[in-house]
Each structure stands twice: as C-alpha cells, then as structure tokens.
Design a protein around this motif. Structure first.
Motif, PDB file in Angstrom:
ATOM      1  N   THR A  59     -20.325  18.221  17.630  1.00 18.04           N
ATOM      2  CA  THR A  59     -21.012  19.448  18.043  1.00 18.04           C
ATOM      3  C   THR A  59     -21.338  19.403  19.528  1.00 18.04           C
ATOM      4  N   GLY A  60     -21.862  18.282  19.995  1.00 20.57           N
ATOM      5  CA  GLY A  60     -22.175  18.133  21.412  1.00 20.57           C
ATOM      6  C   GLY A  60     -20.935  18.218  22.272  1.00 20.57           C
ATOM      7  N   LEU A  61     -19.854  17.608  21.817  1.00 21.77           N
ATOM      8  CA  LEU A  61     -18.598  17.659  22.557  1.00 21.77           C
ATOM      9  C   LEU A  61     -18.120  19.092  22.714  1.00 21.77           C
ATOM     10  N   ALA A  62     -18.134  19.858  21.618  1.00 22.43           N
ATOM     11  CA  ALA A  62     -17.695  21.251  21.680  1.00 22.43           C
ATOM     12  C   ALA A  62     -18.592  22.080  22.588  1.00 22.43           C
ATOM     13  N   THR A  63     -19.890  21.854  22.506  1.00 27.73           N
ATOM     14  CA  THR A  63     -20.839  22.612  23.335  1.00 27.73           C
ATOM     15  C   THR A  63     -20.614  22.340  24.812  1.00 27.73           C
ATOM     16  N   GLU A  64     -20.465  21.078  25.162  1.00 30.89           N
ATOM     17  CA  GLU A  64     -20.275  20.721  26.572  1.00 30.89           C
ATOM     18  C   GLU A  64     -18.937  21.216  27.105  1.00 30.89           C
ATOM     19  N   VAL A  65     -17.895  21.091  26.305  1.00 24.83           N
ATOM     20  CA  VAL A  65     -16.580  21.544  26.759  1.00 24.83           C
ATOM     21  C   VAL A  65     -16.579  23.062  26.945  1.00 24.83           C
ATOM     22  N   ARG A  66     -17.179  23.784  26.031  1.00 21.38           N
ATOM     23  CA  ARG A  66     -17.260  25.239  26.187  1.00 21.38           C
ATOM     24  C   ARG A  66     -18.002  25.610  27.470  1.00 21.38           C
ATOM     25  N   ALA A  67     -19.071  24.894  27.762  1.00 21.86           N
ATOM     26  CA  ALA A  67     -19.833  25.175  28.986  1.00 21.86           C
ATOM     27  C   ALA A  67     -18.980  24.918  30.221  1.00 21.86           C
ATOM     28  N   PHE A 121     -11.110   6.120  22.900  1.00 27.18           N
ATOM     29  CA  PHE A 121     -10.819   7.408  22.262  1.00 27.18           C
ATOM     30  C   PHE A 121     -11.550   8.617  22.847  1.00 27.18           C
ATOM     31  N   HIS A 122     -12.661   8.421  23.540  1.00 23.09           N
ATOM     32  CA  HIS A 122     -13.467   9.581  23.923  1.00 23.09           C
ATOM     33  C   HIS A 122     -12.720  10.524  24.872  1.00 23.09           C
ATOM     34  N   ARG A 123     -12.059   9.997  25.878  1.00 24.12           N
ATOM     35  CA  ARG A 123     -11.360  10.867  26.826  1.00 24.12           C
ATOM     36  C   ARG A 123     -10.280  11.697  26.144  1.00 24.12           C
ATOM     37  N   LYS A 124      -9.595  11.087  25.193  1.00 17.54           N
ATOM     38  CA  LYS A 124      -8.593  11.842  24.445  1.00 17.54           C
ATOM     39  C   LYS A 124      -9.256  12.952  23.645  1.00 17.54           C
ATOM     40  N   ASN A 125     -10.428  12.662  23.061  1.00 22.32           N
ATOM     41  CA  ASN A 125     -11.152  13.699  22.316  1.00 22.32           C
ATOM     42  C   ASN A 125     -11.499  14.880  23.211  1.00 22.32           C
ATOM     43  N   VAL A 126     -11.964  14.581  24.424  1.00 20.99           N
ATOM     44  CA  VAL A 126     -12.309  15.657  25.363  1.00 20.99           C
ATOM     45  C   VAL A 126     -11.058  16.474  25.695  1.00 20.99           C
ATOM     46  N   THR A 127      -9.956  15.796  25.923  1.00 23.30           N
ATOM     47  CA  THR A 127      -8.710  16.476  26.278  1.00 23.30           C
ATOM     48  C   THR A 127      -8.252  17.413  25.173  1.00 23.30           C
ATOM     49  N   ILE A 128      -8.278  16.930  23.936  1.00 17.43           N
ATOM     50  CA  ILE A 128      -7.835  17.753  22.806  1.00 17.43           C
ATOM     51  C   ILE A 128      -8.791  18.920  22.579  1.00 17.43           C
ATOM     52  N   PHE A 149     -10.712  20.379  24.827  1.00 16.27           N
ATOM     53  CA  PHE A 149     -10.553  21.314  25.942  1.00 16.27           C
ATOM     54  C   PHE A 149      -9.327  22.197  25.720  1.00 16.27           C
ATOM     55  N   ALA A 150      -8.215  21.573  25.326  1.00 13.30           N
ATOM     56  CA  ALA A 150      -6.981  22.332  25.116  1.00 13.30           C
ATOM     57  C   ALA A 150      -7.141  23.381  24.024  1.00 13.30           C
ATOM     58  N   GLU A 151      -7.938  23.074  23.001  1.00 15.53           N
ATOM     59  CA  GLU A 151      -8.156  24.029  21.922  1.00 15.53           C
ATOM     60  C   GLU A 151      -9.150  25.118  22.314  1.00 15.53           C
ATOM     61  N   LEU A 152     -10.250  24.717  22.916  1.00 12.02           N
ATOM     62  CA  LEU A 152     -11.342  25.662  23.149  1.00 12.02           C
ATOM     63  C   LEU A 152     -11.110  26.600  24.320  1.00 12.02           C
ATOM     64  N   GLU A 153     -10.250  26.225  25.236  1.00 15.75           N
ATOM     65  CA  GLU A 153     -10.008  27.124  26.373  1.00 15.75           C
ATOM     66  C   GLU A 153      -9.250  28.379  25.952  1.00 15.75           C
ATOM     67  N   TRP A 154      -8.691  28.383  24.736  1.00 17.53           N
ATOM     68  CA  TRP A 154      -7.941  29.533  24.260  1.00 17.53           C
ATOM     69  C   TRP A 154      -8.701  30.332  23.212  1.00 17.53           C
ATOM     70  N   GLU A 155      -9.912  29.940  22.878  1.00 22.44           N
ATOM     71  CA  GLU A 155     -10.636  30.699  21.871  1.00 22.44           C
ATOM     72  C   GLU A 155     -11.158  32.012  22.448  1.00 22.44           C
TER      73      GLU A 155
END
Length: 304
Positions: A251-259, A288-295, A297-303
């Motif tokens: 949840t935190g990852l998604a929130t920060e990436v969206r911001a 693994f964390h950087r890969k998680n951020v990358t994946i 970001f790639a998904e959420l930038e298109w929502e």
C-alpha cells in the motif's frame, strides 16, 4: 509433530548430488510443510528457497510446489514415500517461479497429473528458455526442457480435487504476485496454502500487478482460516494479522509511486527515493525493492 527425514544414499538417476536432509513438520493432520530459509537463490542453496509440502488423503497425495531443483523434488518424493504408502496423484504448481517448479521432474510418472493456473503454461513457455539458461550459472543445477512441465489440469476459476475423503479447493487468482497465482484450501483442516500471495519477513516480490495484489489481499483478509501457509515465511496461525506487514508495504509503495507520478518525477527518481524506510522491515530488501518500484511505476503511470 516435528520430524526430520534423512535421505542420504538414495540413488537419483538424473543427479549424482548427495541429497541433504529435508525437514518437514506435520502442521495439521495430513498436512506436511517444509519451511525454507530466506536466501537469494544461488549456487549454495541451488534455488531451494521456497516453502513446499504435501497433503495426504485416504486415496492419494497432492504435492504443493515441488521445490527449486530436481534434487529437492527427489528428496520430497522420497520423503512422501517414508510418510505414506499412498501414491502421489497431483502435483500442484502455485505459479511459474523456478523455486516452486524445478522439482516437477521427480514426479513425472504414470498416474500423476500436474495442476496449475490456466495462464501457467503460457508463462512457462514464455519464460522457460530464460530460466533454463540461467540455472547452471546462478543455481549450479542442470535442467532442460523436461524440467518445465506444464499443467495437465488448468484452473480457470475454481476446481475441487478429491484425494479420498479429503477435498482441496483450488482458486485461480487475478494478476497479483504473478499473473498465474493459484491457492489451495484444505477443507478438512481449514488450511489455506497461499504460496507467494503471502510473504513474511522476506520482502514481497511483484511480478504481476500491484493493484491486483492489493485487491486480492483485501478480499482474502475478510476470510477466516485456521492456518495459512506462505510461500516464504513461517506458518501463520493469526490470520489476517500476519498479512498486515505485506499489505502495509505494498500500500505504501503504491501511494508513494502515485505521488511521484503526479509530481512528474521520473522512474529513476522513484527508484532512488520510494520506500526507503521499509528497508529495516524486510529481508532481501536490496535484492528486490528496486524492481518492485520499477514494476509498480510502469503499471501505475498508465492508470486513469
């Protein structure tokens, strides 16, 4: 009941490697679990890093994930033979990752059916060559196309397998950890085998959809289970409390990436700044964390 079965001296036709001891716990009547340590897959552990196990019915046995190498699959097979005379009838692969499927070859014999998500065969076909090409170099194991065994039985929504007076409910999940996640629920003992839909201590690894994973967690945490088996971590007896660290991280990852996306920041900026405080909470964060951020970001930038 805890026990350790020593499998030394067994002759495995496809390997000369000595089989290590394989520890199992009977975590509920007829439910056997091997809990792995949290390691990066390498030449020392041969990719044997995931929780694997089996469930015994009155007629036959279902394997749930076969391990990270042919040798571990053989050790699992021989462990089952020491526990019960009943034959293995199903090998259930919870998803495509090598630490869960490379032991399949040990069970390839008449009467055994392989079971997986309806997208598993496609994932195996797409990733198989890449996985096989890196196995010898990274894991020091010898595998070939014979080790990539697609399911004989595909699960599109739900499927019930009967082991003889024991029913397992299999559920094909929408894209979450991967796009081919399968869970296994043992009705007899109220045990839910979530595999890599649940990580404990080991940082969650996104290889599917962060939005889908968050949605699946919201649905799953509303259910009651006496026991939950994770793909990486200890046996859960306090569901859904044990889910909350993973939920908070994603949840935190998604929130920060969206911001970051809203602010017009780049992927590189996100990778270097998102989720830094989480490092203290998770093993294998650096891997693994950087890969998680990358994946994410790639998904959420298109929502929308």
């Amino acid at each position: 009941m805890k026990f350790v079965l020593l499998l030394a001296g067994l002759l495995i036709s496809y390997s000369t490697m000595a089989l290590p001891p394989l520890s199992f716990s009977q975590v509920a009547p007829g439910v056997y679990l091997h809990t792995a340590a949290h390691h990066w897959p390498d030449r020392d552990n041969h990719g044997e890093i995931a929780n694997i196990g089996f469930i015994v019915g009155e007629r036959c046995v279902a394997v749930i994930d076969s391990g990270g190498s042919p040798q571990q699959g053989a050790a699992l097979r021989n462990t089952i033979k020491q526990v019960t005379a009943k034959p293995v009838c199903y090998v259930i692969n919870t998803h495509v990752h090598p630490d869960h499927i490379y032991g399949n070859i040990a069970f390839k014999e008449p009467g055994v059916q392989f079971v997986g998500h309806h997208k598993l065969a496609r994932a195996m076909a797409t990733r198989g060559d890449h996985y096989l090409g890196r196995a010898a170099e990274l894991l020091d194991i010898q595998v070939n196309q014979d080790n990539i065994i697609p399911p004989d039985i595909e699960v599109k929504d739900n499927l019930t397998l009967n082991l003889g007076n024991r029913e397992l409910l299999l559920t094909a999940h929408p894209s979450a950890h991967t796009d081919n996640d399968l869970s296994v629920y043992d009705k007899t003992t109220d045990t839910m085998w979530l595999a890599d839909l649940l990580f404990l201590e080991h940082i969650p690894v996104i290889d599917g959809s962060i939005k889908g994973w968050l949605s699946e967690m919201e649905r799953l945490e509303k259910n009651h289970y006496k026991l939950v088996v994770s793909g990486h971590g200890h046996l859960v007896k306090d569901w859904p409390a044990s889910l909350q660290p993973q939920k908070a991280y994603l949840t935190g990852l998604a929130t920060e990436v969206r911001a970051m996306i809203k602010q017009g920041k780049t992927l590189e900026q996100a990778v270097n700044s998102v989720g830094l405080p989480a490092k203290k909470n998770w093993q294998l964060y650096e891997q693994f964390h950087r890969k998680n951020v990358t994946i994410a970001f790639a998904e959420l930038e298109w929502e929308d």
